[in-house]
Write an enzyme that holds these catalytic residues in place. Structure first.
Site, PDB file in Angstrom:
ATOM      1  N   HIS A 131      38.865  35.148  40.510  1.00  0.00           N
ATOM      2  CA  HIS A 131      38.981  34.024  40.128  1.00  0.00           C
ATOM      3  C   HIS A 131      38.164  33.662  38.901  1.00  0.00           C
ATOM      4  CE1 HIS A 131      36.362  32.031  43.118  1.00  0.00           C
ATOM      5  NE2 HIS A 131      36.128  31.642  42.232  1.00  0.00           N
ATOM      6  N   ASP A 161      40.281  38.504  46.353  1.00  0.00           N
ATOM      7  CA  ASP A 161      39.437  37.811  45.383  1.00  0.00           C
ATOM      8  C   ASP A 161      38.416  38.347  44.742  1.00  0.00           C
ATOM      9  OD1 ASP A 161      39.271  35.823  43.660  1.00  0.00           O
ATOM     10  OD2 ASP A 161      38.117  34.427  45.051  1.00  0.00           O
ATOM     11  N   SER A 242      30.113  31.335  42.515  1.00  0.00           N
ATOM     12  CA  SER A 242      31.351  32.189  42.873  1.00  0.00           C
ATOM     13  C   SER A 242      30.959  33.700  42.278  1.00  0.00           C
ATOM     14  CB  SER A 242      32.454  31.675  42.130  1.00  0.00           C
ATOM     15  OG  SER A 242      33.485  31.781  43.218  1.00  0.00           O
TER      16      SER A 242
END
Length: 493
Positions: A131, A161, A242
Site C-alpha cells: 500500500h 500487503d 508502514s
C-alpha cells in the site's frame, strides 16, 4: 472481548496520507531485464543472522537498545511516491484524418504519499508494504545519509500487503534477518521507520500477541486471498512507519510494520507487523519469479469457539475446524474431510485460522507438508499433503512461462468468441488480474480489454506481454472497458 474491541477500532494503514489519485509517469518503474542471480544470492541479510547471534553468545540481551538501533537505521529507508491521475480527451476530427489517438490531450491531477522500506540486499533490493507504493508512477528512496535514489517496482503481493522495489547501486547496507517463529510474547522489540516524515525514528515496545488477524485487507476481490497473521506490539508507530522494520534487541529483522489500531489514525496503543518468516517467502518469490507462487490446502476453516465445540461435539478448543473442502484441492486428495480438526502443520501447533494461513503461506506449490488432524471419530493422525496452486497444479510456473501472461503487474487471458461478439471486436486480450504496477497506476482494471498497442492489433496474449515487457519507449493502448466504451491510454517506459 479483545477481538470485539479491536474490530471496533479504525485500522489505519501506515503509508502516510495515501494517494487519492492514480499517477502516470515516464520513469522506469518496471524492470526490463530480470537479474540472473537468485534470491538466495541477493538477500544477503541472512548472512548476518548467525554473526549477530554469535556476538551475543554467552551474554545477556542488553536492555540498552543503542547497539540494535545503530545496526538497523542504515538499513531502513524513507519511501516517497508521486501519483498522477491522467484522463485522455479524444479529438474525433484529428482521429478521422490521422488515426486513433491523434490530436488527443492528456489532463493530469497530482498526489503523493510516503512510507518506509527495509534494505534486504547489498544490491539495492528493498521490501516495503504494497500500500506504500500502490498506484505510484514515481518512487524515490532516501537513505539514512540523505542520499536519494529512484526506485523501480520488482513485484507486489496484495494478499500479504508486501512489495519489493529496487534502487541501482552497490554496497547498500542490508539488515540482518532474524526468525519470527522464535519471538516470544513479552519480548522487547524496536520499530524503525519514518513517521510523519521524521527519518530514522526508533521506538521500543514488547510483543503483545502473535498470529493476530485484524481483518485489515479487502476481502471483496476474488483474485486476492488475504493472509493475516500479524505480530502485535505496543511499540509506537504512526503514519509513515508502514514498510519499516520491526527488530529484536539483537538488531535482527523480525517483521515489517504494516498497520495500527487507532480511532484517530495515529498511534494509540497497538501496532501490527508481518512476520519476517512470511516476508522471506514472499520477497524471494517476487525476486525469483516476479510474482508470488502460493500453495493452498484447499479447505474452508474457522476458529473453534466454546459454542462450536459444543455444537460439533469436540473434546477441546484446540486446533481449527474444517468447515468445507474445495473440490480437487490438496486436502480432498489427501483424505481430509469436513468436520476434521487441524491440530498441527509440521511441528507447529495450530490454534487459529491466522496461524494456519501463516504456516501455509510460507510454502510453495509442490511442497510436502505434514498435517496432524483429529478426524470425525476423534482419532488423531498425521497426513502428508502436497500443496497445489489455485489451478490445482503442484508444479511451479517458470519465470519464462510467467512472462508469457504477465506484464507491468497484470495477467492477461485470451478472449472467447462469445466475448468478441458481445463487444463487437475481432481481436484483443482481457486483463485477468492486476496488482501494483504501471497499468494499475494508469487506472486499468481487471476485465478491461486491450485491443491495440501502438495502433497494432493485439492478436494474442504473448504478443502483448512481449511488447510490454521489452518496450523501452512510449506506448499507446487502445482499450475497451467492461461497459464496452473504447478509450486510449498512453504512457512511457
Amino acid at each position: 472481548m479483545r477481538s470485539k474491541i479491536l474490530t471496533s477500532l479504525l485500522f489505519g494503514i501506515l503509508g502516510g496520507v495515501l494517494p487519492l489519485f492514480a499517477y502516470i509517469s515516464y520513469q522506469k518503474l518496471t524492470p526490463k531485464k530480470q537479474n540472473k542471480k537468485s534470491s538466495l544470492e541477493l538477500i544477503d541479510g541472512n548472512r548476518y543472522h548467525h554473526a549477530r547471534l554469535a556476538s551475543f553468545s554467552g551474554a545477556e540481551i542488553p536492555i540498552n537498545f543503542s547497539e540494535a538501533s545503530k545496526n538497523t537505521i542504515n538499513s531502513v529507508v524513507h519511501v516517497t511516491t508521486k501519483v498522477i491521475k491522467t484522463s485522455f480527451q479524444r479529438d474525433p476530427f484529428q482521429e478521422f484524418f490521422y488515426g486513433p489517438g491523434a490530436g488527443g490531450r492528456e489532463f493530469k491531477q497530482y498526489g503523493s504519499g510516503a512510507g518506509s522500506g527495509v534494505i534486504i540486499s547489498s544490491e539495492g533490493y528493498i521490501v516495503t508494504n504494497n500500500h506504500v507504493i500502490e498506484d505510484a508512477s514515481e518512487i524515490e528512496v532516501t537513505l539514512n545519509d540523505n542520499s536519494k535514489y529512484t526506485a523501480k517496482i520488482i513485484g507486489a503481493d496484495p494478499s500479504t500487503d508486501l512489495a519489493v522495489i529496487k534502487i541501482t547501486g552497490a554496497k547498500f547496507q542490508p539488515i540482518a534477518i532474524g526468525n519470527s517463529d522464535d519471538l516470544k510474547i513479552g519480548e522487547w522489540v524496536l520499530a524503525v521507520g519514518n513517521p510523519f516524515n521524521l527519518t530514522s525514528t526508533v521506538t521500543a515496545g514488547i510483543v503483545s500477541a502473535k498470529a493476530r488477524n485484524i481483518n485489515l485487507f479487502d476481502r471483496s476481490k476474488k483474485d486476492i486471498v488475504p493472509i493475516e497473521s500479524f505480530i502485535q506490539t505496543d511499540a509506537a508507530v504512526n503514519p509513515g512507519n508502514s514498510g519499516g522494520a520491526l527488530v529484536n534487541t539483537m538488531g535482527q529483522l523480525v517483521g515489517i510494520n504494516t498497520a495500527i489500531a487507532s480511532q484517530t489514525g495515529s498511534y494509540s496503543g497497538y501496532s501490527f507487523a508481518i512476520p519476517v518468516n512470511l516476508v522471506q517467502k514472499v520477497m524471494r518469490d517476487i525476486i525469483d519469479y516476479g510474482m508470488v507462487q502460493r500453495g493452498y490446502l484447499g479447505i474452508q476453516i474457522v476458529d473453534i469457539t466454546q459454542e462450536s465445540k459444543t455444537k460439533n461435539n469436540l473434546p477441546n478448543l484446540k486446533g481449527v475446524y474444517v468447515q468445507g473442502i474445495i473440490e480437487g484441492g490438496s486436502a480432498e486428495k489427501s483424505g481430509i474431510k469436513k468436520g476434521n480438526v487441524i491440530l498441527k502443520i509440521g511441528s507447529t501447533e495450530i490454534n487459529s485460522v491466522a496461524k494456519l494461513q501463516e504456516e501455509i503461506g510460507k510454502r510453495r506449490p509442490g511442497d510436502k507438508v505434514s498435517v496432524t488432524i483429529r478426524d470425525n471419530k476423534n482419532v488423531k493422525k498425521t497426513i502428508q499433503i502436497v500443496l497445489r496452486n489455485k489451478e490445482g497444479k503442484t508444479k511451479l510456473v517458470s519465470k519464462e512461462e510467467i512472462k508469457k501472461n504477465f506484464a507491468l503487474g497484470a495477467t492477461f487471458v485470451s478472449l472467447s468468441n462469445k466475448e468478441k461478439k458481445e463487444f463487437g471486436i475481432e481481436e484483443g486480450v482481457k486483463i485477468k488480474s492486476i496488482t501494483t504496477g504501471k497499468l494499475k497506476s494508469l487506472g486499468l482494471n481487471a476485465g478491461m480489454i486491450i485491443t491495440k498497442i501502438n495502433n497494432e492489433p493485439v492478436e494474442s496474449v504473448e504478443k502483448l506481454t512481449s511488447k510490454l515487457n521489452d518496450s523501452n519507449r512510449g506506448v499507446l493502448l487502445e482499450i475497451v472497458t467492461q461497459e464496452g466504451k473504447k478509450d486510449y491510454v498512453g504512457f512511457g517506459l
